[in-house]
Enzyme design. Structure first.
Site, PDB file in Angstrom:
ATOM      1  N   LYS A  55       0.830  -1.205   0.000  1.00 39.61           N
ATOM      2  CA  LYS A  55       0.000   0.000   0.000  1.00 39.61           C
ATOM      3  C   LYS A  55       0.861   1.250   0.000  1.00 39.61           C
ATOM      4  CE  LYS A  55      -2.599  -1.046   3.491  1.00 39.61           C
ATOM      5  NZ  LYS A  55      -3.634  -1.361   4.486  1.00 39.61           N
ATOM      6  N   GLN A  99      -5.425  -0.888  10.058  1.00 36.12           N
ATOM      7  CA  GLN A  99      -5.377  -2.282   9.640  1.00 36.12           C
ATOM      8  C   GLN A  99      -6.090  -3.175  10.660  1.00 36.12           C
ATOM      9  OE1 GLN A  99      -3.359  -3.603   6.867  1.00 36.12           O
ATOM     10  NE2 GLN A  99      -4.314  -5.553   7.342  1.00 36.12           N
ATOM     11  N   ASP A 122     -11.775   3.257   4.217  1.00 37.46           N
ATOM     12  CA  ASP A 122     -12.203   1.859   4.235  1.00 37.46           C
ATOM     13  C   ASP A 122     -13.724   1.744   4.118  1.00 37.46           C
ATOM     14  OD1 ASP A 122     -10.325  -0.229   4.386  1.00 37.46           O
ATOM     15  OD2 ASP A 122      -9.852   0.209   6.483  1.00 37.46           O
TER      16      ASP A 122
HETATM   17  N1  LIG Z   1      -8.758  -1.892   7.602  1.00 35.22           N
HETATM   18  C1  LIG Z   1      -8.522  -2.899   6.764  1.00 35.22           C
HETATM   19  N2  LIG Z   1      -8.847  -2.755   5.457  1.00 35.22           N
HETATM   20  C2  LIG Z   1      -8.613  -3.773   4.583  1.00 35.22           C
HETATM   21  O1  LIG Z   1      -8.930  -3.650   3.374  1.00 35.22           O
HETATM   22  C3  LIG Z   1      -8.005  -4.984   5.063  1.00 35.22           C
HETATM   23  C4  LIG Z   1      -7.681  -5.056   6.425  1.00 35.22           C
HETATM   24  N3  LIG Z   1      -7.962  -4.020   7.241  1.00 35.22           N
HETATM   25  N4  LIG Z   1      -7.127  -6.179   6.933  1.00 35.22           N
HETATM   26  C5  LIG Z   1      -6.700  -7.287   6.077  1.00 35.22           C
HETATM   27  C6  LIG Z   1      -7.571  -7.409   4.837  1.00 35.22           C
HETATM   28  C7  LIG Z   1      -6.890  -8.193   3.745  1.00 35.22           C
HETATM   29  N5  LIG Z   1      -6.688  -7.270   2.669  1.00 35.22           N
HETATM   30  C8  LIG Z   1      -5.926  -7.521   1.526  1.00 35.22           C
HETATM   31  C9  LIG Z   1      -5.722  -6.550   0.573  1.00 35.22           C
HETATM   32  C10 LIG Z   1      -4.925  -6.778  -0.539  1.00 35.22           C
HETATM   33  C11 LIG Z   1      -4.308  -7.998  -0.719  1.00 35.22           C
HETATM   34  C12 LIG Z   1      -3.440  -8.182  -1.896  1.00 35.22           C
HETATM   35  O2  LIG Z   1      -2.913  -7.244  -2.448  1.00 35.22           O
HETATM   36  N6  LIG Z   1      -3.230  -9.421  -2.372  1.00 35.22           N
HETATM   37  C13 LIG Z   1      -2.422  -9.668  -3.540  1.00 35.22           C
HETATM   38  C14 LIG Z   1      -1.001 -10.107  -3.193  1.00 35.22           C
HETATM   39  C15 LIG Z   1      -0.878 -11.104  -2.073  1.00 35.22           C
HETATM   40  C16 LIG Z   1       0.518 -11.689  -1.894  1.00 35.22           C
HETATM   41  O3  LIG Z   1       1.026 -12.284  -2.860  1.00 35.22           O
HETATM   42  O4  LIG Z   1       1.073 -11.562  -0.798  1.00 35.22           O
HETATM   43  C17 LIG Z   1      -3.130 -10.649  -4.448  1.00 35.22           C
HETATM   44  O5  LIG Z   1      -4.125 -11.247  -4.005  1.00 35.22           O
HETATM   45  O6  LIG Z   1      -2.732 -10.779  -5.586  1.00 35.22           O
HETATM   46  C18 LIG Z   1      -4.514  -8.995   0.209  1.00 35.22           C
HETATM   47  C19 LIG Z   1      -5.332  -8.759   1.309  1.00 35.22           C
HETATM   48  C20 LIG Z   1      -7.199  -6.059   3.025  1.00 35.22           C
HETATM   49  N7  LIG Z   1      -7.726  -6.060   4.236  1.00 35.22           N
END
Ligand SMILES: Nc1nc(=O)c2c([nH]1)NC[C@@H]1CN(c3ccc(C(=O)N[C@@H](CCC(=O)O)C(=O)O)cc3)C=[N+]21
Ligand SMILES: NC(=O)C1=CN([C@@H]2O[C@H](COP(=O)(O)OP(=O)(O)OC[C@H]3O[C@@H](n4cnc5c(N)ncnc54)[C@H](OP(=O)(O)O)[C@@H]3O)[C@@H](O)[C@H]2O)C=CC1
Ligand SMILES: [Mg+2]
Length: 298
Positions: A55, A99, A122
């Site tokens: 991010k 987060q 969010d």
């Molecule tokens: N306040 C808050 N807001 C959120 O939006 C929030 C949170 N807390 N807590 C955790 C979860 C999880 N989450 C993800 C976002 C992007 C990927 C992401 O970018 N994934 C990539 C790469 C994963 C990798 O290879 O490590 C993919 O799926 O291709 C994953 C998980 C947002 N969350």
């Protein structure tokens, strides 16, 4: 042989970020405004660290200001609330993301409700939840459901009207807002969860199936109507036979790709779109706080 379209969330997200970067350029040039996103990370959960690092990097690549606040897991609730308050009052900060999950001794609800609704990128604050539920365009929409919706609208050529949508999972951060968004798009929405009777039968009725459960490969081919659009929100780490770990979704991709009309992969599907939508929400928030129209870019 399958002929499902594999929706490339990574490429889609790159396009969204390009548009955000152009908007930021215009805001800097014409309004002397640099949108700022503050991310608060409590504790040292490795997955969260990776997510936050991505991010921060992408925020800066889009030309925005990125502020990062790492705190020890033993921070008190009051200290965290005080930090949120200071971010609410900081004019350089237009978006605040705390987060989740937070350590058990801290009330997530209290912390979320402490964020100024206009900085809640969010979209988790009850004000934004209420605005979404009533179909108001003023809602700050949660990033993951928004990213899913963008991919679905693109795939279906704009309108989702009349489609049967089934959302698996009812969390406040994914399942519930996803259902609300799809309802606002005039889908016929069913939300299923751990107490649902005959979940497979419900899923088989779906033209649009969104999985947000957190259980690796739960959705099997015979749960899916041939030709359905399948959106996989799940992020699960599993161990492979050779002892390594890999990321899989809530959908059994190899099976479901044979019956679906379209499917998002994990990784490379919903995840990158979540971050792109977070950046887009930050631009929206910065414009609203400064009472200017959002720059229109192609
Ligand atoms: N306040 C808050 N807001 C959120 O939006 C929030 C949170 N807390 N807590 C955790 C979860 C999880 N989450 C993800 C976002 C992007 C990927 C992401 O970018 N994934 C990539 C790469 C994963 C990798 O290879 O490590 C993919 O799926 O291709 C994953 C998980 C947002 N969350
Ligand atoms: N790609 C991305 O950007 C993001 C990915 N995620 C991922 O999405 C997944 C879901 O996240 P989140 O919504 O926060 O998870 P939660 O754990 O908060 O919610 C899970 C939901 O799934 C339901 N559920 C659990 N087990 C079953 C089952 N066997 N059958 C039917 N329903 C079940 C639960 O039902 P009940 O309510 O009855 O307990 C609950 O509603 C996770 O893998 C998470 O990592 C999350 C956010 C962003
Ligand atoms: Mg949760």
């Amino acid at each position: 042989m399958s002929d499902a379209k594999i929706i490339d969330g990574k490429a889609f997200a790159q396009n969204v970020r390009k548009r955000v970067a152009k908007q930021v350029e215009e805001l800097k040039h014409y309004e002397n405004l640099t949108p700022g996103l503050a991310v608060v990370l409590v504790g040292e959960d490795p997955a969260s660290q990776v997510y936050v690092r991505n991010k921060v990097k992408q925020t800066e690549e889009c030309g925005m200001k990125s502020l990062e606040y790492r705190r020890d897991p033993d921070i008190s609730e009051q200290e965290l609330l005080t930090l949120v308050q200071s971010l609410n009052e900081n004019p350089e900060v237009h978006g605040i993301l705390v987060q989740l999950p937070l350590p058990k001794h801290i009330s997530e609800e209290k912390v979320i409700e402490a964020i100024a609704p206009e900085k809640d990128v969010d979209g988790f604050h009850v004000i934004n939840t209420g605005l979404l539920a009533t179909g108001s365009k003023d809602a700050m929409v949660p990033c993951t459901p928004l990213g899913c919706l963008m991919m679905l609208k693109d795939y279906f050529g704009g309108s989702l009207s009349g489609k049967r949508a089934v959302v698996v999972g009812r969390s406040n951060i994914v399942g519930k807002p996803m259902g609300a968004l799809l309802l606002n798009e005039s889908c016929t929405v069913t939300t299923v969860h751990s107490r649902t009777v005959d979940i497979e039968e419900e899923c088989r009725r779906a033209d649009i199936l969104v999985a947000a459960v957190g259980r690796a490969k739960m959705i099997k081919a015979d749960w899916v109507k041939p030709g359905a659009a399948v959106i996989d929100v799940g992020i699960n780490r599993i161990e492979t036979p050779d002892g390594k770990t890999k990321l899989v979704g809530d959908v059994d991709f190899d099976e479901v790709v044979e019956v679906a009309g379209a499917i998002t992969p994990v990784p490379g599907g919903v995840g990158p779109m979540t971050i792109a939508c977070l950046l887009a929400n930050t631009v929206t928030a910065a414009c609203r706080q400064n009472k200017i129209d959002e720059p229109k870019v192609d």
